[in-house]
Design an enzyme around this catalytic site. Structure first.
Site, short mmCIF file in Angstrom:
data_model
loop_
_atom_site.label_atom_id
_atom_site.label_comp_id
_atom_site.label_asym_id
_atom_site.label_seq_id
_atom_site.Cartn_x
_atom_site.Cartn_y
_atom_site.Cartn_z
N TYR A 46 -50.71 16.55 60.94
CA TYR A 46 -51.63 16.93 59.75
C TYR A 46 -52.36 15.44 59.51
CZ TYR A 46 -47.56 14.36 57.05
OH TYR A 46 -46.66 13.60 56.67
N GLU A 110 -55.25 18.76 64.81
CA GLU A 110 -55.07 18.35 63.46
C GLU A 110 -55.19 19.43 62.57
OE1 GLU A 110 -54.25 15.23 62.21
OE2 GLU A 110 -54.33 13.74 63.93
#
Length: 286
Positions: A46, A110
């Protein structure tokens, strides 16, 4: 008498230094058997920031990058920041099984997510949008198919760097990836069957360390419940038991570890039923 050999050596060196204007002569008719796909892992992260800052860091920064950036827009989509055939700097110091420094052997994804906030009641993690997970599963299936990613090689950043990373955190729905056939999962019925035994007698710390290493984690093998071992246990619990991930080696964690590291027994195939013989023809008495 010495002039001739020196001239010969000079001519030979001049010949070696010369380059054909057409380039090197290459023969592509042979292919080595002993080779494999360079990409062996997919690592999920993340961003700990919003979309504009994520783009600034991953696309325009000079230190970190990723192959894909999954937005939190409606609907979400992927920015392709680094070609899969090139290395992105997303994993950092990392280890899994026999591999170290996984940047060179992995694809990094991501996901835009604020990560966590510190509150008086403790750290609070932000949930992921279901639409993001739906898009992620589609991309992961595509990568696994194209790159022949081995089953079990989709990991979190915290899996490969448990001493320094938390992402994608306890709110990431790993079970959805398991249900999609992308990662292994400890079967609930097998865990329940083994739980009473571990509740009666909890294994030593060394057992937990061996099992965690068998799964793939870099974990001390000293038989001590030190902070490094607790960190690895916490990462494991974050993935498979996110309701409680305090790093304490307990019976449920032991049962999950035992199931993950124990192959499902293959029952022998039942013998084939003998073929029914055709009915006998009547004897002709004439």
């Amino acid at each position: 008498m010495k002039i001739v050999p020196l001239l010969a050596v000079a001519a030979l060196m001049a010949g070696c230094a010369s380059v054909s204007p057409e380039g090197p002569r290459l023969d592509h008719t042979l292919t080595a058997t002993a080779q494999s796909e360079r990409i062996k892992y997919v690592i999920v992260h993340y961003t700990v920031s919003d979309l504009p800052r994520s783009i600034k860091t991953l696309a325009h920064g000079t230190e970190v990058s990723s192959h894909y950036l999954l937005t939190d827009t409606n609907p979400p989509f992927f920015y392709t920041l680094v070609d899969e055939n090139r290395q992105s700097n997303h994993a950092g110091y990392s280890s899994w099984k026999i591999y170290n420094q996984l940047n060179s052997a992995s694809i990094g994804i991501e996901i835009v997510n604020p990560g966590f906030t510190e509150t008086p009641a403790g750290r609070v993690y932000a949930p992921f949008q279901q639409a993001q997970i739906d898009q992620l599963i589609v991309l992961l299936k595509d990568i696994v198919k194209r790159r022949n990613i081995p089953f079990g090689n989709i990991l979190g950043h915290n899996d490969i760097a448990p001493q320094r990373k938390q992402d994608p955190g306890p709110m990431f729905p790993w079970k959805q990836l398991a249900d999609a056939g992308l990662i292994p999962w400890p079967e609930a019925s097998r865990v329940a069957a083994r739980l009473p035994g571990f509740q009666q007698q909890l294994p030593e710390v060394a057992w937990f360390q061996r099992k965690l290493a068998e799964v793939g984690y870099a974990v001390p093998q000293n038989g001590e419940l030190d902070q490094a071992t607790r960190n690895v246990i916490s990462v494991f619990q974050t993935k498979y038991r996110p309701s409680l991930y305090d790093g304490t080696p307990d019976a449920e964690t032991a049962a999950q570890l035992d199931v993950l590291t124990s192959p499902v027994p293959v029952l022998p195939a039942a013998p084939a039923a003998p073929a029914t013989p055709p009915p006998a023809e009547p004897v002709d008495s004439n």
